[in-house]
Enzyme design. Structure first.
Site, PDB file in Angstrom:
ATOM      1  N   GLY A 153       0.803  -1.211   0.000  1.00  0.00           N
ATOM      2  CA  GLY A 153       0.000   0.000   0.000  1.00  0.00           C
ATOM      3  C   GLY A 153       0.841   1.268   0.000  1.00  0.00           C
ATOM      4  N   CYS A 154       0.446   2.222   0.826  1.00  0.00           N
ATOM      5  CA  CYS A 154       1.128   3.513   0.863  1.00  0.00           C
ATOM      6  C   CYS A 154       2.559   3.415   1.378  1.00  0.00           C
ATOM      7  CB  CYS A 154       0.337   4.489   1.737  1.00  0.00           C
ATOM      8  SG  CYS A 154      -1.308   4.876   1.098  1.00  0.00           S
ATOM      9  N   ALA A 155       2.861   2.358   2.144  1.00  0.00           N
ATOM     10  CA  ALA A 155       4.221   2.190   2.660  1.00  0.00           C
ATOM     11  C   ALA A 155       5.197   1.798   1.564  1.00  0.00           C
ATOM     12  CB  ALA A 155       4.241   1.134   3.756  1.00  0.00           C
ATOM     13  N   ALA A 156       4.689   1.398   0.410  1.00  0.00           N
ATOM     14  CA  ALA A 156       5.548   0.859  -0.641  1.00  0.00           C
ATOM     15  C   ALA A 156       6.521   1.884  -1.217  1.00  0.00           C
ATOM     16  CB  ALA A 156       4.694   0.270  -1.762  1.00  0.00           C
TER      17      ALA A 156
END
Length: 370
Positions: A153-156
């Protein structure tokens, strides 16, 4: 604050560390404003018992504009997961190569200089990955490694930087290409009426970003240390429910408060490096919402102005998932960068709840030889 002085031997060694160069970023041409988002919510969910709460939450995001790959009239339709995924693939192939080429140009490299492509996306699916198509379409060498990451998700965005750093550390003087491609609007689900879903409809935008990590040379963030931290037992706080209609985004109301347990992880990483997380020269972090930035300022004891790049991305583009960190870094470059050897922190936050963190110094190669 300054980056401090280093012994001559350390400076010489630092020139051979991996450097994250200027990102290239592109957002689609279709724009929806905050006012239009609120009006759509009012007209489509007039009888929703929690509509006032949802409207208030959307207003509090501070997102003024978002860019989407289709006109809003088409975005609000749902032709089925198959058609949406076809559109994801078509739009990625149409838009990603130009973004990559600008990133390569900014890093002063050719496709033949790239040893690995780290591709991150959580808004569509392809197998083989878009990396295979890119290698053929843009004449990357056939020996180029592929590292597609689809479930962070956004952590990628932070993870992509870290995996590129790891690769260049394991194979010195190689070069990595990072690509983030997010079409969040293709995940819109008209039947999802929870407050978290209504909020996400006014928060997420579409965007593509690319950046090169050079194993030697280059102006940008010289990567020194990275780390990851997962808050135990929070894996269902941000997640996809995968159904026949596609990806249904689930957001727990506890997510905005996650910086309180994550800030110590950032502090600990800096401490292991001999740095104070409260006393760095620049901060490039994922902007999932204004509460994230406000709490980081509070718990890290950092001036809110330090997160101006992340806040600008949120305001102008919304949450563009894994591309946020790269766009915030691009804004630092556009401001003129930082002083040579200035110390900084980069971090992406996402499902898990996971933080992907990086420490590095601003590097201008000519300054080392001056």
């Amino acid at each position: 604050m300054t980056g401090g002085c280093e012994p001559a031997g350390r400076r010489k060694q630092a020139r051979f560390m991996a450097t994250l160069c200027r990102p290239s970023v592109s957002v689609p041409e279709h724009v929806i404003t905050m006012e239009e988002t609120l009006e759509l919510a009012r007209s489509r969910h007039a009888d929703h018992p929690q509509l006032p709460l949802a409207l208030r939450l959307i207003e509090n995001t501070g997102v003024k504009t978002r860019h989407i790959v289709q006109p809003i009239e088409e975005t609000l339709k749902h032709p089925g997961f198959e058609e949406r995924n076809k559109l994801y693939e078509a739009e990625a192939k149409a838009r990603v190569p130009a973004v990559i080429q600008r990133a390569l140009d900014d890093a002063e490299l050719l496709t033949s200089d790239i040893d690995v492509i780290v591709f991150v996306s959580c808004t569509g699916f392809m197998m083989p990955s878009l990396t295979a198509w890119l290698i053929n379409e843009m004449d990357f060498d056939s020996t180029t490694r592929q590292m597609p990451i689809a479930q962070l998700g956004c952590a990628a965005g932070g993870a992509a930087i870290n995996r590129a750093h790891d690769f260049c550390t394991a194979y010195p003087e190689t070069n990595a290409l990072i690509v983030a491609c997010e079409f969040c609007s293709l995940c819109y689900q008209p039947t999802d009426l929870g407050v978290g879903s209504l909020l996400s409809n006014g928060l997420f935008g579409d965007g593509i970003a690319a950046a090169v990590v050079r194993g030697r040379g280059g102006t940008g963030v010289e990567l020194e240390r990275n780390g990851s931290y997962l808050i135990p037992k929070t894996e269902d706080w941000i997640m996809y429910d995968v159904r026949a209609t596609g990806f249904h985004f689930l957001l727990d109301k506890r997510v905005p408060a996650t910086m309180e347990p994550l800030a110590p992880a950032l502090q600990a990483l800096a401490g292991r490096h001999g740095w104070d997380a409260a006393d760095l020269d620049f901060y490039i972090v994922h902007a999932g919402g204004p509460r994230i930035l406000d709490d980081l300022s509070k718990f890290l004891e950092v001036d809110p102005h330090a997160f101006r790049f992340s806040r600008a991305t949120l305001t102008e583009y919304g949450n563009i998932a894994s591309a946020v960190v790269l766009d915030a870094l691009r804004r630092l470059f556009d401001e003129g960068g930082a002083e040579h050897r200035a110390r900084g922190l980069l971090a992406g936050f996402g499902p898990g709840i996971t933080a992907e963190m990086t420490l590095g110094r601003w590097s201008v190669p000519d300054e080392d030889t001056a």
